[in-house]
Write a protein that holds these residues in place. Structure first.
Motif, PDB file in Angstrom:
ATOM      1  N   GLU A  52       0.923  -1.387  -0.087  1.00  0.00           N
ATOM      2  CA  GLU A  52      -0.080   0.087   0.172  1.00  0.00           C
ATOM      3  C   GLU A  52       0.899   1.383  -0.059  1.00  0.00           C
ATOM      4  O   GLU A  52       0.416   2.397  -0.353  1.00  0.00           O
ATOM      5  N   ALA A  53       2.037   1.184   0.349  1.00  0.00           N
ATOM      6  CA  ALA A  53       2.979   2.361   0.298  1.00  0.00           C
ATOM      7  C   ALA A  53       3.437   2.664  -1.316  1.00  0.00           C
ATOM      8  O   ALA A  53       3.763   3.707  -1.440  1.00  0.00           O
ATOM      9  N   GLY A  54       3.310   1.676  -2.098  1.00  0.00           N
ATOM     10  CA  GLY A  54       3.433   1.884  -3.443  1.00  0.00           C
ATOM     11  C   GLY A  54       4.931   1.896  -3.855  1.00  0.00           C
ATOM     12  O   GLY A  54       5.895   1.756  -2.949  1.00  0.00           O
ATOM     13  N   ASP A  55       5.356   2.128  -5.089  1.00  0.00           N
ATOM     14  CA  ASP A  55       6.714   2.120  -5.651  1.00  0.00           C
ATOM     15  C   ASP A  55       7.231   3.381  -5.522  1.00  0.00           C
ATOM     16  O   ASP A  55       6.794   4.247  -6.202  1.00  0.00           O
ATOM     17  N   PHE A  56       8.626   3.336  -5.096  1.00  0.00           N
ATOM     18  CA  PHE A  56       9.078   4.864  -4.807  1.00  0.00           C
ATOM     19  C   PHE A  56       9.686   4.993  -6.105  1.00  0.00           C
ATOM     20  O   PHE A  56      10.357   6.620  -6.024  1.00  0.00           O
ATOM     21  N   ALA A  57      10.064   4.371  -7.048  1.00  0.00           N
ATOM     22  CA  ALA A  57      10.909   4.472  -8.172  1.00  0.00           C
ATOM     23  C   ALA A  57      10.061   5.221  -9.111  1.00  0.00           C
ATOM     24  O   ALA A  57       9.788   4.591 -10.331  1.00  0.00           O
ATOM     25  N   THR A  58       9.770   6.288  -9.087  1.00  0.00           N
ATOM     26  CA  THR A  58       8.968   7.320  -9.748  1.00  0.00           C
ATOM     27  C   THR A  58       9.519   7.504 -11.253  1.00  0.00           C
ATOM     28  O   THR A  58       8.811   7.888 -12.110  1.00  0.00           O
ATOM     29  N   ALA A  59      10.821   7.480 -11.306  1.00  0.00           N
ATOM     30  CA  ALA A  59      11.516   7.782 -12.532  1.00  0.00           C
ATOM     31  C   ALA A  59      12.026   6.584 -13.119  1.00  0.00           C
ATOM     32  O   ALA A  59      12.783   6.567 -14.116  1.00  0.00           O
ATOM     33  N   GLY A  60      11.609   5.448 -12.878  1.00  0.00           N
ATOM     34  CA  GLY A  60      12.324   4.189 -13.419  1.00  0.00           C
ATOM     35  C   GLY A  60      13.704   3.736 -12.733  1.00  0.00           C
ATOM     36  O   GLY A  60      13.827   4.217 -11.763  1.00  0.00           O
ATOM     37  N   PRO A  61      14.316   2.852 -13.534  1.00  0.00           N
ATOM     38  CA  PRO A  61      15.820   2.863 -13.166  1.00  0.00           C
ATOM     39  C   PRO A  61      16.527   4.102 -12.960  1.00  0.00           C
ATOM     40  O   PRO A  61      16.461   4.810 -13.576  1.00  0.00           O
ATOM     41  N   GLY A  62      17.366   3.976 -11.985  1.00  0.00           N
ATOM     42  CA  GLY A  62      18.348   5.081 -11.860  1.00  0.00           C
ATOM     43  C   GLY A  62      18.673   5.170 -10.308  1.00  0.00           C
ATOM     44  O   GLY A  62      18.258   4.430  -9.286  1.00  0.00           O
ATOM     45  N   TRP A  63      19.255   6.575 -10.019  1.00  0.00           N
ATOM     46  CA  TRP A  63      19.550   6.962  -8.789  1.00  0.00           C
ATOM     47  C   TRP A  63      18.535   7.702  -8.262  1.00  0.00           C
ATOM     48  O   TRP A  63      17.590   8.557  -8.877  1.00  0.00           O
ATOM     49  N   TYR A  64      18.274   7.738  -6.905  1.00  0.00           N
ATOM     50  CA  TYR A  64      17.347   8.317  -6.037  1.00  0.00           C
ATOM     51  C   TYR A  64      18.083   8.777  -4.964  1.00  0.00           C
ATOM     52  O   TYR A  64      18.980   8.233  -4.213  1.00  0.00           O
ATOM     53  N   ARG A  65      17.764  10.002  -4.220  1.00  0.00           N
ATOM     54  CA  ARG A  65      17.933  10.115  -2.653  1.00  0.00           C
ATOM     55  C   ARG A  65      16.666   9.765  -1.976  1.00  0.00           C
ATOM     56  O   ARG A  65      15.733   9.856  -2.254  1.00  0.00           O
ATOM     57  N   VAL A  66      17.109   9.346  -0.541  1.00  0.00           N
ATOM     58  CA  VAL A  66      16.002   9.098   0.271  1.00  0.00           C
ATOM     59  C   VAL A  66      16.372   9.819   1.738  1.00  0.00           C
ATOM     60  O   VAL A  66      17.762   9.850   1.946  1.00  0.00           O
ATOM     61  N   ARG A  67      15.358  10.602   2.108  1.00  0.00           N
ATOM     62  CA  ARG A  67      15.501  11.155   3.263  1.00  0.00           C
ATOM     63  C   ARG A  67      15.010  10.360   4.406  1.00  0.00           C
ATOM     64  O   ARG A  67      13.603  10.170   4.225  1.00  0.00           O
ATOM     65  N   VAL A  68      15.621  10.087   5.493  1.00  0.00           N
ATOM     66  CA  VAL A  68      14.833   9.695   6.755  1.00  0.00           C
ATOM     67  C   VAL A  68      14.821  10.551   7.842  1.00  0.00           C
ATOM     68  O   VAL A  68      16.027  11.158   8.037  1.00  0.00           O
ATOM     69  N   GLN A  69      13.778  10.635   8.331  1.00  0.00           N
ATOM     70  CA  GLN A  69      13.701  11.671   9.573  1.00  0.00           C
ATOM     71  C   GLN A  69      13.078  11.038  10.769  1.00  0.00           C
ATOM     72  O   GLN A  69      12.189   9.953  10.376  1.00  0.00           O
ATOM     73  N   ALA A  70      13.424  11.289  11.903  1.00  0.00           N
ATOM     74  CA  ALA A  70      12.834  10.804  13.134  1.00  0.00           C
ATOM     75  C   ALA A  70      12.556  11.640  14.350  1.00  0.00           C
ATOM     76  O   ALA A  70      13.395  12.655  14.325  1.00  0.00           O
ATOM     77  N   ARG A  71      11.828  11.550  14.985  1.00  0.00           N
ATOM     78  CA  ARG A  71      11.518  12.473  16.389  1.00  0.00           C
ATOM     79  C   ARG A  71      10.740  11.384  17.311  1.00  0.00           C
ATOM     80  O   ARG A  71      10.144  10.275  17.007  1.00  0.00           O
ATOM     81  N   GLY A  72      10.934  11.669  18.699  1.00  0.00           N
ATOM     82  CA  GLY A  72      10.303  10.754  19.729  1.00  0.00           C
ATOM     83  C   GLY A  72      10.868   9.434  19.971  1.00  0.00           C
ATOM     84  O   GLY A  72      10.135   8.731  20.625  1.00  0.00           O
TER      85      GLY A  72
END
Length: 139
Positions: A52-72
């Motif tokens: 249900e989160a879906g596919d994050f590779a919106t531009a197909g094969p290649g490089w992506y940046r991932v930002r991970v944030q946390a609190r609490g």
């Protein structure tokens, strides 16, 4: 680290980079990831795909940046109960590979695992997963 307490995870796909990290996030890190298949899926702890989160590779094969944030996370470690205290946000967008960026690492978990004296991590070379990418040769 997500613990076995109620935790909220929000996800976002973007066409370009996100805005600057808000002060409300105790930890925020950007990393590069390569998708050779043109898909990037979110997996639960234990290995099941969160479809249900879906596919994050919106531009197909290649490089992506991932930002991970946390609190609490510090408060979540001490809480026993049903209230959501710990929150994480995951943002993914297509972008050329870059060294890891630690925007902030102020909670106890981050301070135990982040060494500001260590140089930033480099992306793994998709053609040779045993080595890091030479960013001087990437356009």
């Amino acid at each position: 680290m997500i613990r076995p307490c109620p935790t909220r995870l929000t996800t976002e796909r973007r066409a370009d980079g996100p805005p600057p990290v808000g002060e409300e996030w105790e930890t925020a890190v950007d990393v590069s990831i390569y998708s050779s298949s043109g898909t990037l899926w979110l997996f639960q702890w234990g290995g099941d795909v969160v479809e249900e989160a879906g596919d994050f590779a919106t531009a197909g094969p290649g490089w992506y940046r991932v930002r991970v944030q946390a609190r609490g996370r510090d408060a979540g470690e001490a809480i026993q109960g049903e209230d959501v205290v710990e929150e994480h946000a995951l943002t993914v967008w297509p972008a050329p590979p870059q060294p890891d960026v630690v925007h902030r690492a102020t909670d106890a978990f981050a301070r135990r695992h982040f060494d500001p004296a260590r140089p930033p991590g480099l992306p793994v070379d998709p053609d040779d997963p045993t080595s890091f990418l030479d960013l001087t040769s990437v356009s």
